[in-house]
Motif scaffolding. Structure first.
Motif, PDB file in Angstrom:
ATOM      1  N   MET A 136      54.262  38.045  33.561  1.00 16.94           N
ATOM      2  CA  MET A 136      53.483  36.775  32.874  1.00 16.94           C
ATOM      3  C   MET A 136      54.047  36.357  31.720  1.00 16.94           C
ATOM      4  SD  MET A 136      50.967  37.031  35.245  1.00 16.94           S
ATOM      5  CE  MET A 136      50.484  35.408  34.485  1.00 16.94           C
ATOM      6  N   THR A 137      53.812  35.096  31.529  1.00 12.98           N
ATOM      7  CA  THR A 137      54.361  34.342  30.281  1.00 12.98           C
ATOM      8  C   THR A 137      53.176  34.005  29.401  1.00 12.98           C
ATOM      9  OG1 THR A 137      54.361  32.399  31.372  1.00 12.98           O
ATOM     10  CG2 THR A 137      56.403  33.334  31.470  1.00 12.98           C
ATOM     11  N   ASN A 138      51.921  34.394  29.648  1.00 17.53           N
ATOM     12  CA  ASN A 138      50.885  34.062  28.763  1.00 17.53           C
ATOM     13  C   ASN A 138      50.964  34.761  27.413  1.00 17.53           C
ATOM     14  OD1 ASN A 138      49.881  34.409  31.838  1.00 17.53           O
ATOM     15  ND2 ASN A 138      48.599  32.835  30.920  1.00 17.53           N
ATOM     16  N   PRO A 139      50.541  33.851  26.314  1.00 18.93           N
ATOM     17  CA  PRO A 139      50.641  34.662  24.823  1.00 18.93           C
ATOM     18  C   PRO A 139      49.158  35.169  25.106  1.00 18.93           C
ATOM     19  CG  PRO A 139      50.095  32.177  24.943  1.00 18.93           C
ATOM     20  CD  PRO A 139      50.419  32.590  26.358  1.00 18.93           C
ATOM     21  N   LEU A 140      48.982  36.006  23.788  1.00 20.55           N
ATOM     22  CA  LEU A 140      47.953  36.727  23.704  1.00 20.55           C
ATOM     23  C   LEU A 140      46.545  35.524  23.473  1.00 20.55           C
ATOM     24  CD1 LEU A 140      46.274  39.474  23.261  1.00 20.55           C
ATOM     25  CD2 LEU A 140      46.556  38.997  20.727  1.00 20.55           C
ATOM     26  N   LEU A 141      46.954  34.542  22.660  1.00 21.40           N
ATOM     27  CA  LEU A 141      45.871  33.693  22.082  1.00 21.40           C
ATOM     28  C   LEU A 141      45.996  32.239  22.789  1.00 21.40           C
ATOM     29  CD1 LEU A 141      45.778  35.151  18.374  1.00 21.40           C
ATOM     30  CD2 LEU A 141      44.088  35.483  20.395  1.00 21.40           C
ATOM     31  N   GLY A 142      44.978  31.531  22.642  1.00 18.24           N
ATOM     32  CA  GLY A 142      44.909  30.206  23.048  1.00 18.24           C
ATOM     33  C   GLY A 142      44.542  29.734  24.372  1.00 18.24           C
ATOM     34  N   PRO A 143      44.661  28.468  24.766  1.00 20.29           N
ATOM     35  CA  PRO A 143      44.176  28.113  26.002  1.00 20.29           C
ATOM     36  C   PRO A 143      44.876  28.648  27.141  1.00 20.29           C
ATOM     37  CG  PRO A 143      45.299  26.162  24.950  1.00 20.29           C
ATOM     38  CD  PRO A 143      45.260  27.511  24.016  1.00 20.29           C
ATOM     39  N   THR A 144      46.334  29.151  27.062  1.00 20.23           N
ATOM     40  CA  THR A 144      47.018  30.090  28.042  1.00 20.23           C
ATOM     41  C   THR A 144      47.025  31.364  27.762  1.00 20.23           C
ATOM     42  OG1 THR A 144      48.943  29.578  27.125  1.00 20.23           O
ATOM     43  CG2 THR A 144      48.285  27.993  28.892  1.00 20.23           C
ATOM     44  N   GLY A 145      46.138  31.987  26.888  1.00 19.20           N
ATOM     45  CA  GLY A 145      46.110  33.200  26.543  1.00 19.20           C
ATOM     46  C   GLY A 145      45.368  34.407  27.312  1.00 19.20           C
ATOM     47  N   ALA A 146      45.254  35.498  27.227  1.00 21.57           N
ATOM     48  CA  ALA A 146      44.534  36.433  27.727  1.00 21.57           C
ATOM     49  C   ALA A 146      43.155  36.041  28.218  1.00 21.57           C
ATOM     50  CB  ALA A 146      44.492  37.933  27.248  1.00 21.57           C
ATOM     51  N   ALA A 147      42.363  35.922  27.160  1.00 23.73           N
ATOM     52  CA  ALA A 147      40.833  35.649  27.331  1.00 23.73           C
ATOM     53  C   ALA A 147      40.696  34.445  28.292  1.00 23.73           C
ATOM     54  CB  ALA A 147      40.279  35.438  26.037  1.00 23.73           C
ATOM     55  N   HIS A 148      41.260  33.100  27.990  1.00 24.99           N
ATOM     56  CA  HIS A 148      41.007  31.995  28.730  1.00 24.99           C
ATOM     57  C   HIS A 148      41.353  32.105  30.338  1.00 24.99           C
ATOM     58  CE1 HIS A 148      39.362  29.653  25.380  1.00 24.99           C
ATOM     59  NE2 HIS A 148      40.475  30.295  24.815  1.00 24.99           N
ATOM     60  N   ILE A 149      42.567  33.025  30.335  1.00 23.20           N
ATOM     61  CA  ILE A 149      43.149  32.859  31.697  1.00 23.20           C
ATOM     62  C   ILE A 149      42.729  34.156  32.533  1.00 23.20           C
ATOM     63  CG2 ILE A 149      45.361  33.316  33.124  1.00 23.20           C
ATOM     64  CD1 ILE A 149      44.957  30.514  31.556  1.00 23.20           C
ATOM     65  N   PHE A 150      42.434  35.166  32.114  1.00 24.37           N
ATOM     66  CA  PHE A 150      42.074  36.512  32.602  1.00 24.37           C
ATOM     67  C   PHE A 150      40.522  36.922  32.646  1.00 24.37           C
ATOM     68  CE2 PHE A 150      46.549  37.249  31.399  1.00 24.37           C
ATOM     69  CZ  PHE A 150      47.071  36.982  32.525  1.00 24.37           C
ATOM     70  N   GLY A 151      39.959  36.211  31.546  1.00 24.83           N
ATOM     71  CA  GLY A 151      38.485  36.571  31.363  1.00 24.83           C
ATOM     72  C   GLY A 151      37.716  35.978  32.480  1.00 24.83           C
ATOM     73  N   PRO A 152      37.810  34.730  32.869  1.00 27.83           N
ATOM     74  CA  PRO A 152      37.219  34.049  34.063  1.00 27.83           C
ATOM     75  C   PRO A 152      37.334  34.879  35.205  1.00 27.83           C
ATOM     76  CG  PRO A 152      37.856  32.546  32.700  1.00 27.83           C
ATOM     77  CD  PRO A 152      38.527  33.712  32.154  1.00 27.83           C
ATOM     78  N   GLN A 153      38.813  35.280  35.701  1.00 25.29           N
ATOM     79  CA  GLN A 153      38.837  36.080  36.942  1.00 25.29           C
ATOM     80  C   GLN A 153      38.122  37.301  36.856  1.00 25.29           C
ATOM     81  OE1 GLN A 153      43.090  36.871  36.534  1.00 25.29           O
ATOM     82  NE2 GLN A 153      43.679  34.810  36.986  1.00 25.29           N
ATOM     83  N   LYS A 154      37.560  37.807  35.687  1.00 25.17           N
ATOM     84  CA  LYS A 154      37.078  39.269  35.690  1.00 25.17           C
ATOM     85  C   LYS A 154      35.515  38.886  35.378  1.00 25.17           C
ATOM     86  CE  LYS A 154      41.045  41.206  35.832  1.00 25.17           C
ATOM     87  NZ  LYS A 154      41.750  40.359  36.488  1.00 25.17           N
ATOM     88  N   GLY A 155      34.891  37.708  35.685  1.00 28.06           N
ATOM     89  CA  GLY A 155      33.570  37.386  35.381  1.00 28.06           C
ATOM     90  C   GLY A 155      33.059  37.076  34.330  1.00 28.06           C
ATOM     91  N   ALA A 156      34.078  36.860  33.279  1.00 22.88           N
ATOM     92  CA  ALA A 156      33.755  36.198  31.799  1.00 22.88           C
ATOM     93  C   ALA A 156      33.138  34.840  31.735  1.00 22.88           C
ATOM     94  CB  ALA A 156      34.733  36.435  30.653  1.00 22.88           C
TER      95      ALA A 156
END
Length: 106
Positions: free
Chosen positions: A1-21
């Motif tokens: 994966m090329t996603n940084p930790l933070l920001g609009p393409t970061g972990a929370a924004h990309i993976f959070g909704p996939q896990k129900g956030a």
């Protein structure tokens, strides 16, 4: 994966909704990761540091090198040789999508 930790393409924004956030959860996760990142000696802007929900960032803080996952895993398990004569490869990936092209490992 090329996603940084933070920001609009970061972990929370990309993976959070996939896990129900939901939106509020994503914002809370982003703030938490920002705070955590301020204590660790890794760069949250590095490409791939958001992989696996930020696990790559944590490992980088311990001295790991972030590298593209699919090619690295393939090399480690000898995949090129195993599939050289195959006509089709079936993986455990849920679906092939935009993240797959960014190095998501099934």
């Amino acid at each position: 994966m090329t996603n940084p930790l933070l920001g609009p393409t970061g972990a929370a924004h990309i993976f959070g909704p996939q896990k129900g956030a939901n939106t509020a959860d994503v914002q809370r996760l982003e703030r938490g990761m920002l705070k955590l990142a301020s204590f660790l000696p890794a760069l949250p802007s590095v490409s791939g540091s958001g992989a696996a929900g930020g696990t790559a960032f944590g490992l980088a803080a311990w001295g790991a090198t972030i590298t593209a996952g699919a090619p690295a895993v393939g090399r480690e398990i000898g995949l090129p040789g195993q599939i050289a004569d195959g006509d089709i490869v079936i993986t455990g990936e849920g679906r092939y999508d935009g993240q797959s092209a960014a190095g998501k490992v099934p």
